[in-house]
Design a protein around this motif. Sequence first.
Motif, PDB file in Angstrom:
ATOM      1  N   VAL A  56     -50.627  63.270  65.287  1.00  0.00           N
ATOM      2  CA  VAL A  56     -49.782  63.654  64.151  1.00  0.00           C
ATOM      3  C   VAL A  56     -48.473  62.869  64.178  1.00  0.00           C
ATOM      4  O   VAL A  56     -48.035  62.341  63.164  1.00  0.00           O
TER       5      VAL A  56
ATOM      6  N   LEU B  51     -52.934  64.536  60.202  1.00  0.00           N
ATOM      7  CA  LEU B  51     -52.045  65.507  59.582  1.00  0.00           C
ATOM      8  C   LEU B  51     -52.077  66.811  60.366  1.00  0.00           C
ATOM      9  O   LEU B  51     -53.098  67.172  60.951  1.00  0.00           O
TER      10      LEU B  51
ATOM     11  N   GLN C  98     -45.156  65.974  62.152  1.00  0.00           N
ATOM     12  CA  GLN C  98     -45.547  65.390  60.865  1.00  0.00           C
ATOM     13  C   GLN C  98     -44.312  64.987  60.054  1.00  0.00           C
ATOM     14  O   GLN C  98     -44.301  63.917  59.431  1.00  0.00           O
TER      15      GLN C  98
ATOM     16  N   LYS D  82     -43.667  61.196  58.782  1.00  0.00           N
ATOM     17  CA  LYS D  82     -43.460  60.940  57.355  1.00  0.00           C
ATOM     18  C   LYS D  82     -42.112  60.252  57.122  1.00  0.00           C
ATOM     19  O   LYS D  82     -42.028  59.262  56.393  1.00  0.00           O
TER      20      LYS D  82
ATOM     21  N   TRP E  48     -48.552  57.534  56.462  1.00  0.00           N
ATOM     22  CA  TRP E  48     -47.323  57.802  55.709  1.00  0.00           C
ATOM     23  C   TRP E  48     -46.643  56.523  55.223  1.00  0.00           C
ATOM     24  O   TRP E  48     -45.689  56.586  54.470  1.00  0.00           O
TER      25      TRP E  48
ATOM     26  N   GLU F 142     -55.366  63.593  51.198  1.00  0.00           N
ATOM     27  CA  GLU F 142     -55.548  64.426  52.391  1.00  0.00           C
ATOM     28  C   GLU F 142     -57.027  64.433  52.768  1.00  0.00           C
ATOM     29  O   GLU F 142     -57.896  64.553  51.906  1.00  0.00           O
TER      30      GLU F 142
END
Length: 156
Positions: free
Chosen positions: A104, A110, A124, A128, A135, A141
Amino acid sequence: MIVAAPAAAEEPIIGRASVIDGDTIEIAGERIRLNGIDAPESWQRCQDENAAEYRCGKEAAFALDQWLAESRPTRCVFVERDRYRRFVGTCFRSDGYEVNRWLVETGNSLDWPRYSNGLYADAQKRAKANRLGIWRGTFTEPCIARGEKAKRKPSC
């Protein structure tokens, strides 16, 4: 009077991990689904920062394979058996680093709050913010992509 005892938790699995995909490994013939995360499927495509398409699922699996090879063996602690009877667990490299979290925090998977209770939400957010892995561009997803491919409602 009969008293039902809870089922004993399964013993940890320790050994050299073979990567099946970005969130599934195999040790000693046992398939292990990494708990609380959801990685892109091996067939799944994403777009990078330049809108170029790439196989993000294959990239995630390759990154995992390389990373696991740096510190063997892998140890997986049992969480449950899933509907496919796979061992679901939290895994660690021999140096103690948690595999699920690493996936992650590097943007190769994710956090899946449905199963993690948000355990990896912080990792996460950092991935991101730093535009790591998936990302760095756009993606669907994994749970939605599986649903679309199977022409069924997503199980997110």
